[in-house]
Write an enzyme that holds these catalytic residues in place. Sequence first.
Site, PDB file in Angstrom:
ATOM      1  N   GLY A 186       5.123  12.733   3.658  1.00 26.11           N
ATOM      2  CA  GLY A 186       6.006  11.598   3.410  1.00 26.11           C
ATOM      3  C   GLY A 186       7.474  11.990   3.454  1.00 26.11           C
ATOM      4  O   GLY A 186       7.838  13.160   3.644  1.00 26.11           O
ATOM      5  N   HIS A 225       9.554   3.868 -15.589  1.00 22.12           N
ATOM      6  CA  HIS A 225       8.873   4.071 -14.310  1.00 22.12           C
ATOM      7  C   HIS A 225       7.915   2.902 -14.089  1.00 22.12           C
ATOM      8  O   HIS A 225       7.276   2.424 -15.027  1.00 22.12           O
ATOM      9  CB  HIS A 225       8.083   5.378 -14.333  1.00 22.12           C
ATOM     10  CG  HIS A 225       6.996   5.457 -13.302  1.00 22.12           C
ATOM     11  ND1 HIS A 225       5.662   5.278 -13.617  1.00 22.12           N
ATOM     12  CD2 HIS A 225       7.039   5.663 -11.963  1.00 22.12           C
ATOM     13  CE1 HIS A 225       4.944   5.393 -12.513  1.00 22.12           C
ATOM     14  NE2 HIS A 225       5.740   5.624 -11.502  1.00 22.12           N
TER      15      HIS A 225
END
Length: 316
Positions: free
Chosen positions: A275, A122
């Site tokens: 979002g 990540h």
Amino acid sequence: MNESISHPGSEIAQVRPWLIALQQSIVDALEQVEEAEQGSIGFVREPWQKAAHEPLQGDGITCIIEGGAVFERAGCGFSHVHGAALPPSATQKRPELAGAGFEALGVSLVFHPRNPYVPTVHMNVRMIAAQTAQGQTVSWFGGGMDLTPYYAFEEDAVHFHQTCRASVQAFGDSLYPRYKTWCDDYFYLKHRDEQRGIGGIFYDDVTELGFAGGFAMMQSVGSHFLKAYLPIVQRRMHMPYGERERDFQLYRRGRYVEFNLVFDRGTHFGLQSGGRTESILLSMPPQAHWAYQKTYEAGSPEAQLTQQFLIRRDWL
């Protein structure tokens, strides 16, 4: 506190094109890895824009591989959004900005490899700018990268942490140990008393470097990502594995899902602010499973991961 208070338009005009170029460079590098493998596929690129009636405005580019030869799922997204009020996840340490208008832009990625010997990774770099009640613009930076292996390789962990240290070394000798500890504290599953992986670096709400320093550190961290991860991919991607290793990989992926949905501030920020759900959840693995009180025999590679790697260690 030496916060960056200036003209947000000029700052964002510098950060946005750099982030888009960073996304493209990472996507290009992964496509080269995929293209070298028979039957590989490239990234699907999807530009998107929020509808005019939605509370959160902005645009972005989602790039994703699903069913690749090397990466079972790999998502790398750029987003640039603005809204009338910061969500609660962004004002935990800044209560004075509760309800303030904001802009947020960044690149976030999670790569889930097919081979269980290749770790999940990540990385995120981001900038947020908000308007105070006094009409001033305050901007701050966050980001980092962390590694989640399924099988333990000391040299991979050391290499990853060496590169993480190099990415922030120019900005102060104290940053790597501080950001490494911050990463260990953040990527921790409290309900299981367990680290998500072997960590890396993590920082948030950074203002002390000012805009110029914060942007420079964002550039350095982002530019070190491929150096940190690709050598590990290339070492492990052709290692043979069987059903046992695949089963363990899917079991450990379940922990990744738990963290992202329960604790991750980025996921909460995206969902709380309205979002784009598909882009926010691109970090989810394509497959994962859970088992009740699963155990592994002492001395096995699976036991070695949890007993020797998923603990807080000085990897350098």
